[in-house]
Design a protein around this motif. Structure first.
Motif, short mmCIF file in Angstrom:
data_model
loop_
_atom_site.label_atom_id
_atom_site.label_comp_id
_atom_site.label_asym_id
_atom_site.label_seq_id
_atom_site.Cartn_x
_atom_site.Cartn_y
_atom_site.Cartn_z
N ALA A 1 0.85 -1.18 0.00
CA ALA A 1 0.00 0.00 0.00
C ALA A 1 0.89 1.24 0.00
O ALA A 1 2.03 1.19 0.45
CB ALA A 1 -0.91 0.02 1.22
N ARG A 2 0.37 2.31 -0.49
CA ARG A 2 1.06 3.60 -0.48
C ARG A 2 0.44 4.45 0.61
O ARG A 2 -0.77 4.61 0.64
CB ARG A 2 0.91 4.26 -1.85
CG ARG A 2 1.37 5.67 -1.99
CD ARG A 2 2.84 5.93 -2.18
NE ARG A 2 3.66 4.95 -2.76
CZ ARG A 2 4.16 4.96 -3.99
NH1 ARG A 2 3.87 5.91 -4.82
NH2 ARG A 2 4.97 4.01 -4.39
N ILE A 3 1.25 4.95 1.51
CA ILE A 3 0.77 5.84 2.56
C ILE A 3 0.99 7.27 2.08
O ILE A 3 2.12 7.65 1.77
CB ILE A 3 1.53 5.59 3.88
CG1 ILE A 3 1.38 4.13 4.32
CG2 ILE A 3 1.03 6.55 4.97
CD1 ILE A 3 2.28 3.75 5.47
N PRO A 4 -0.06 8.07 2.01
CA PRO A 4 0.09 9.46 1.53
C PRO A 4 1.10 10.22 2.40
O PRO A 4 1.10 10.10 3.64
CB PRO A 4 -1.31 10.04 1.66
CG PRO A 4 -2.23 8.85 1.62
CD PRO A 4 -1.46 7.75 2.30
N ALA A 5 1.95 11.00 1.76
CA ALA A 5 2.99 11.76 2.45
C ALA A 5 2.40 12.67 3.53
O ALA A 5 3.01 12.84 4.59
CB ALA A 5 3.81 12.57 1.46
N THR A 6 1.22 13.23 3.29
CA THR A 6 0.62 14.12 4.28
C THR A 6 0.31 13.37 5.57
O THR A 6 0.46 13.91 6.65
CB THR A 6 -0.66 14.78 3.73
OG1 THR A 6 -1.55 13.75 3.25
CG2 THR A 6 -0.35 15.74 2.59
N GLU A 7 -0.10 12.10 5.45
CA GLU A 7 -0.38 11.29 6.65
C GLU A 7 0.91 10.98 7.40
O GLU A 7 0.94 10.99 8.64
CB GLU A 7 -1.10 10.00 6.27
CG GLU A 7 -2.53 10.22 5.83
CD GLU A 7 -3.24 8.92 5.49
OE1 GLU A 7 -2.83 7.85 6.02
OE2 GLU A 7 -4.19 8.96 4.70
N VAL A 8 1.98 10.66 6.67
CA VAL A 8 3.27 10.37 7.30
C VAL A 8 3.78 11.61 8.04
O VAL A 8 4.21 11.52 9.19
CB VAL A 8 4.31 9.89 6.26
CG1 VAL A 8 5.68 9.76 6.88
CG2 VAL A 8 3.87 8.57 5.65
N ALA B 1 2.10 14.14 9.20
CA ALA B 1 1.24 14.43 10.36
C ALA B 1 1.59 13.48 11.51
O ALA B 1 1.67 13.91 12.68
CB ALA B 1 -0.23 14.31 9.98
N ALA B 2 1.80 12.21 11.22
CA ALA B 2 2.15 11.24 12.26
C ALA B 2 3.50 11.57 12.88
O ALA B 2 3.67 11.48 14.10
CB ALA B 2 2.15 9.82 11.70
N LEU B 3 4.45 11.97 12.05
CA LEU B 3 5.78 12.33 12.57
C LEU B 3 5.71 13.59 13.42
O LEU B 3 6.39 13.68 14.45
CB LEU B 3 6.77 12.51 11.42
CG LEU B 3 7.14 11.24 10.66
CD1 LEU B 3 8.02 11.56 9.46
CD2 LEU B 3 7.80 10.22 11.58
N GLU B 4 4.90 14.54 13.02
CA GLU B 4 4.73 15.76 13.82
C GLU B 4 4.11 15.44 15.17
O GLU B 4 4.48 16.03 16.18
CB GLU B 4 3.88 16.78 13.06
CG GLU B 4 4.62 17.45 11.93
CD GLU B 4 3.74 18.39 11.12
OE1 GLU B 4 2.62 18.71 11.56
OE2 GLU B 4 4.19 18.80 10.04
N ASP B 5 3.18 14.47 15.19
CA ASP B 5 2.55 14.07 16.45
C ASP B 5 3.56 13.42 17.41
O ASP B 5 3.37 13.45 18.62
CB ASP B 5 1.39 13.12 16.20
CG ASP B 5 0.19 13.81 15.58
OD1 ASP B 5 0.13 15.06 15.60
OD2 ASP B 5 -0.70 13.10 15.06
N LEU B 6 4.61 12.81 16.85
CA LEU B 6 5.63 12.15 17.66
C LEU B 6 6.61 13.12 18.29
O LEU B 6 7.26 12.80 19.28
CB LEU B 6 6.41 11.13 16.83
CG LEU B 6 5.64 9.91 16.37
CD1 LEU B 6 6.51 9.05 15.45
CD2 LEU B 6 5.14 9.10 17.56
N GLU B 7 6.75 14.31 17.69
CA GLU B 7 7.71 15.30 18.19
C GLU B 7 7.24 15.83 19.54
O GLU B 7 6.06 16.14 19.72
CB GLU B 7 7.87 16.45 17.20
CG GLU B 7 8.55 16.03 15.91
CD GLU B 7 8.68 17.16 14.93
OE1 GLU B 7 8.42 18.33 15.28
OE2 GLU B 7 9.04 16.88 13.78
N PRO B 8 8.17 15.93 20.51
CA PRO B 8 7.79 16.45 21.82
C PRO B 8 7.38 17.91 21.71
O PRO B 8 7.93 18.69 20.94
CB PRO B 8 9.05 16.29 22.67
CG PRO B 8 10.15 15.98 21.72
CD PRO B 8 9.56 15.55 20.43
#
Length: 152
Positions: free
Chosen positions: A134-141, A143-150
């Motif tokens: 599957a291809r994960i849209p870059a915008t979702e990736v 957003a998920a990475l931003e959520d991981l940032e403290p």
């Protein structure tokens, strides 16, 4: 000059084959995307199978542009004149045109992720078989990475 590369024979491992449709406003065409694509092909990161440039005017009229003229709207991709494997047809152009906004130019590109071929070959030699992809849209990736940032 033709940059079409022959499709990989079925006896060899190949990387995943993808297509993309990139839409550009007519007034923002710089040729930079064509240069970046050329770099990927020349470095062997991808193998180009097809490239079609589609224009949709303000009235919705659709035209497939020749990629040979560096002064046309397809000029940034003129290096790839002749990049046609036959994988794309009239139905694909119609579907691309349906996704496009009026007054734009789009590049419809089919390519192999040739960087993955050695991995595919090694997996096959070990009995591996792709059972899902599957291809994960870059915008979702992003957003998920931003959520991981403290939080600061």
């Amino acid at each position: 000059m033709t940059t079409t590369q022959s499709p990989t024979p079925t006896t060899e491992a190949s990387g995943p084959i993808d297509f993309i449709l990139l839409e550009f406003p007519r007034d923002r065409l710089t040729g930079a995307a064509g240069d970046a694509l050329m770099d990927l092909v020349e470095r062997g990161v991808i193998r180009l199978y097809d490239l079609m440039v589609v224009s949709k005017d303000d009235d919705g009229r659709v035209e497939v542009l020749e990629v040979t003229d560096p002064m046309s709207a397809s000029g940034g991709f003129s290096y790839f004149a002749g990049a046609r494997s036959g994988l794309l047809g009239d139905d694909d152009v119609a579907e691309a045109a349906g996704a496009m906004s009026p007054g734009t130019v789009a590049a419809l590109i089919v390519y192999e992720n040739s960087w993955a071929a050695p991995f595919v070959a090694a997996a096959r030699e070990s009995g591996g078989e792709l059972i899902a992809s599957a291809r994960i849209p870059a915008t979702e990736v992003m957003a998920a990475l931003e959520d991981l940032e403290p939080s600061s």
